[in-house]
Design a protein around this motif. Sequence first.
Motif, PDB file in Angstrom:
ATOM      1  N   LEU A 188      13.295  18.237  -6.393  1.00 43.65           N
ATOM      2  CA  LEU A 188      14.054  19.454  -6.154  1.00 43.65           C
ATOM      3  C   LEU A 188      14.954  19.632  -7.367  1.00 43.65           C
ATOM      4  N   ASP A 189      14.962  20.826  -7.951  1.00 45.19           N
ATOM      5  CA  ASP A 189      15.741  21.077  -9.167  1.00 45.19           C
ATOM      6  C   ASP A 189      17.193  20.635  -9.004  1.00 45.19           C
ATOM      7  N   ARG A 190      17.791  20.198 -10.108  1.00 45.65           N
ATOM      8  CA  ARG A 190      19.183  19.743 -10.075  1.00 45.65           C
ATOM      9  C   ARG A 190      20.105  20.818  -9.500  1.00 45.65           C
ATOM     10  N   GLU A 191      19.858  22.078  -9.864  1.00 46.58           N
ATOM     11  CA  GLU A 191      20.739  23.162  -9.420  1.00 46.58           C
ATOM     12  C   GLU A 191      20.548  23.510  -7.946  1.00 46.58           C
ATOM     13  N   ALA A 192      19.402  23.114  -7.378  1.00 46.55           N
ATOM     14  CA  ALA A 192      19.088  23.450  -5.988  1.00 46.55           C
ATOM     15  C   ALA A 192      19.566  22.347  -5.043  1.00 46.55           C
ATOM     16  N   SER A 193      19.658  22.697  -3.774  1.00 42.68           N
ATOM     17  CA  SER A 193      20.021  21.709  -2.756  1.00 42.68           C
ATOM     18  C   SER A 193      19.009  21.766  -1.627  1.00 42.68           C
ATOM     19  N   GLY A 194      19.006  20.728  -0.803  1.00 42.65           N
ATOM     20  CA  GLY A 194      18.138  20.765   0.365  1.00 42.65           C
ATOM     21  C   GLY A 194      17.397  19.481   0.641  1.00 42.65           C
ATOM     22  N   ILE A 195      16.295  19.620   1.372  1.00 41.35           N
ATOM     23  CA  ILE A 195      15.564  18.492   1.941  1.00 41.35           C
ATOM     24  C   ILE A 195      14.628  17.836   0.934  1.00 41.35           C
ATOM     25  N   VAL A 196      14.690  16.502   0.872  1.00 38.26           N
ATOM     26  CA  VAL A 196      13.787  15.713   0.036  1.00 38.26           C
ATOM     27  C   VAL A 196      13.289  14.520   0.864  1.00 38.26           C
ATOM     28  N   ILE A 197      11.989  14.231   0.770  1.00 43.57           N
ATOM     29  CA  ILE A 197      11.392  13.095   1.474  1.00 43.57           C
ATOM     30  C   ILE A 197      11.230  11.931   0.497  1.00 43.57           C
ATOM     31  N   LEU A 198      11.618  10.732   0.930  1.00 45.62           N
ATOM     32  CA  LEU A 198      11.471   9.522   0.122  1.00 45.62           C
ATOM     33  C   LEU A 198      10.704   8.473   0.912  1.00 45.62           C
ATOM     34  N   ALA A 199       9.802   7.764   0.247  1.00 43.73           N
ATOM     35  CA  ALA A 199       9.039   6.695   0.898  1.00 43.73           C
ATOM     36  C   ALA A 199       9.664   5.344   0.560  1.00 43.73           C
ATOM     37  N   HIS A 200       9.411   4.354   1.435  1.00 43.11           N
ATOM     38  CA  HIS A 200      10.008   3.030   1.239  1.00 43.11           C
ATOM     39  C   HIS A 200       8.987   1.904   1.141  1.00 43.11           C
ATOM     40  N   SER A 201       7.737   2.267   0.876  1.00 42.42           N
ATOM     41  CA  SER A 201       6.698   1.278   0.596  1.00 42.42           C
ATOM     42  C   SER A 201       5.601   1.970  -0.192  1.00 42.42           C
ATOM     43  N   LYS A 202       4.817   1.185  -0.928  1.00 41.58           N
ATOM     44  CA  LYS A 202       3.720   1.762  -1.695  1.00 41.58           C
ATOM     45  C   LYS A 202       2.694   2.412  -0.769  1.00 41.58           C
ATOM     46  N   LYS A 203       2.477   1.788   0.388  1.00 41.97           N
ATOM     47  CA  LYS A 203       1.517   2.330   1.349  1.00 41.97           C
ATOM     48  C   LYS A 203       1.966   3.695   1.849  1.00 41.97           C
ATOM     49  N   MET A 204       3.256   3.820   2.186  1.00 37.89           N
ATOM     50  CA  MET A 204       3.760   5.092   2.692  1.00 37.89           C
ATOM     51  C   MET A 204       3.819   6.138   1.576  1.00 37.89           C
ATOM     52  N   ALA A 205       4.142   5.706   0.354  1.00 38.77           N
ATOM     53  CA  ALA A 205       4.155   6.642  -0.776  1.00 38.77           C
ATOM     54  C   ALA A 205       2.761   7.203  -1.016  1.00 38.77           C
ATOM     55  N   ALA A 206       1.745   6.335  -0.912  1.00 41.02           N
ATOM     56  CA  ALA A 206       0.362   6.789  -1.103  1.00 41.02           C
ATOM     57  C   ALA A 206      -0.052   7.757   0.002  1.00 41.02           C
ATOM     58  N   ALA A 207       0.372   7.473   1.231  1.00 40.90           N
ATOM     59  CA  ALA A 207       0.029   8.348   2.360  1.00 40.90           C
ATOM     60  C   ALA A 207       0.620   9.745   2.162  1.00 40.90           C
ATOM     61  N   PHE A 208       1.888   9.800   1.779  1.00 41.29           N
ATOM     62  CA  PHE A 208       2.526  11.098   1.566  1.00 41.29           C
ATOM     63  C   PHE A 208       1.952  11.811   0.345  1.00 41.29           C
ATOM     64  N   SER A 209       1.632  11.060  -0.703  1.00 45.25           N
ATOM     65  CA  SER A 209       1.051  11.674  -1.900  1.00 45.25           C
ATOM     66  C   SER A 209      -0.283  12.328  -1.573  1.00 45.25           C
ATOM     67  N   ASN A 210      -1.074  11.673  -0.729  1.00 45.29           N
ATOM     68  CA  ASN A 210      -2.351  12.253  -0.296  1.00 45.29           C
ATOM     69  C   ASN A 210      -2.125  13.505   0.545  1.00 45.29           C
ATOM     70  N   MET A 211      -1.111  13.480   1.388  1.00 51.77           N
ATOM     71  CA  MET A 211      -0.795  14.651   2.206  1.00 51.77           C
ATOM     72  C   MET A 211      -0.368  15.828   1.328  1.00 51.77           C
ATOM     73  N   ILE A 212       0.420  15.533   0.310  1.00 56.33           N
ATOM     74  CA  ILE A 212       0.862  16.586  -0.607  1.00 56.33           C
ATOM     75  C   ILE A 212      -0.338  17.167  -1.350  1.00 56.33           C
ATOM     76  N   ALA A 213      -1.226  16.296  -1.826  1.00 55.53           N
ATOM     77  CA  ALA A 213      -2.413  16.752  -2.562  1.00 55.53           C
ATOM     78  C   ALA A 213      -3.312  17.615  -1.686  1.00 55.53           C
ATOM     79  N   ARG A 214      -3.341  17.336  -0.370  1.00 53.79           N
ATOM     80  CA  ARG A 214      -4.186  18.106   0.552  1.00 53.79           C
ATOM     81  C   ARG A 214      -3.425  19.288   1.173  1.00 53.79           C
ATOM     82  N   HIS A 215      -2.206  19.551   0.690  1.00 52.47           N
ATOM     83  CA  HIS A 215      -1.368  20.660   1.184  1.00 52.47           C
ATOM     84  C   HIS A 215      -1.112  20.530   2.683  1.00 52.47           C
ATOM     85  N   GLU A 216      -0.840  19.312   3.117  1.00 49.91           N
ATOM     86  CA  GLU A 216      -0.589  19.055   4.533  1.00 49.91           C
ATOM     87  C   GLU A 216       0.901  18.946   4.862  1.00 49.91           C
ATOM     88  N   ILE A 217       1.747  19.249   3.893  1.00 50.90           N
ATOM     89  CA  ILE A 217       3.189  19.287   4.133  1.00 50.90           C
ATOM     90  C   ILE A 217       3.673  20.709   3.850  1.00 50.90           C
TER      91      ILE A 217
END
Length: 278
Positions: free
Chosen positions: A130-159
């Motif tokens: 999210l741009d420095r000037e903007a505010s709002g919601i950001v999702i963070l993962a706490h494991s490589k497995k969860m980061a990969a799961a969310f990255s795949n969801m983003i790539a498939r436009h599922e978020i």
Amino acid sequence: MKLVRCLTAEQTTTAIDLLATALPELSKGRIKDAMAKGAVLLNSKPKKRLRRAQTKLQPGQKLDIHYDDVLLQRQCDNAELLHDMKGYSIWFKPAGMLSQGNEWGDHLALLRAVELHFQHKRQVFLLHRLDREASGIVILAHSKKMAAAFSNMIARHEIDKFYQIAVRGQLTLELQQQAKINLPLDGKVCETQFTDVIYEPELNQSKLQVKLISGRKHQIRRHFAEVGHPVMGDPMYGSNNKDGNGLALQAVGVDFICPQSKQKQSIRLPEQLKHISV
């Protein structure tokens, strides 16, 4: 004062001694402050931030320092934890905070704030920015497995990501009926959808809800500037859109299927954190 230096240890020494000797214009106190704020990097593979002043350096080891006292003195509001699922968490990033640090430091970066919040007991992976000037919601993962799961969801436009913005002027009836902008950016197809347009004549501003279908850099800001309705307070795109309240763009919601529970998550920014009323 602003400086950039690459220093090489000629003999066994400490980080603070190498820096203080090479940079007599900086006091040890200012150097230690810069180190704590992530402005000193150990030039290794990969590079990593060096925060401990007494770290031992061997001959040949290199340090990079990017010192800017204006940046190091900047402050912003605190990030706020909105939702914690252990494997991932959802945060409110305030305006003025970077999503992640850079060579000039990370004391005003969401990643660093989250690391400190969890006392370094969790890994932290940035999934989207999210741009420095903007505010709002950001999702963070706490494991490589969860980061990969969310990255795949983003790539498939599922978020689905939702924003509130205020732009200069009144949108034409034709543009409102289209309810989307699909101008190519950087030679790539992309689409910005919008709804709930409210024109405020006393301000000559339109407030609206936005949904991103693709995610190009600065997509919302660039799209609305291209059609003659720049986002208010945007320092980069558009003209006659200055606003003392800052960038009128907030990430206010995300919808997705939780990769852990397999249940739908619908997270919305609490009303008290919103600064654009639609």
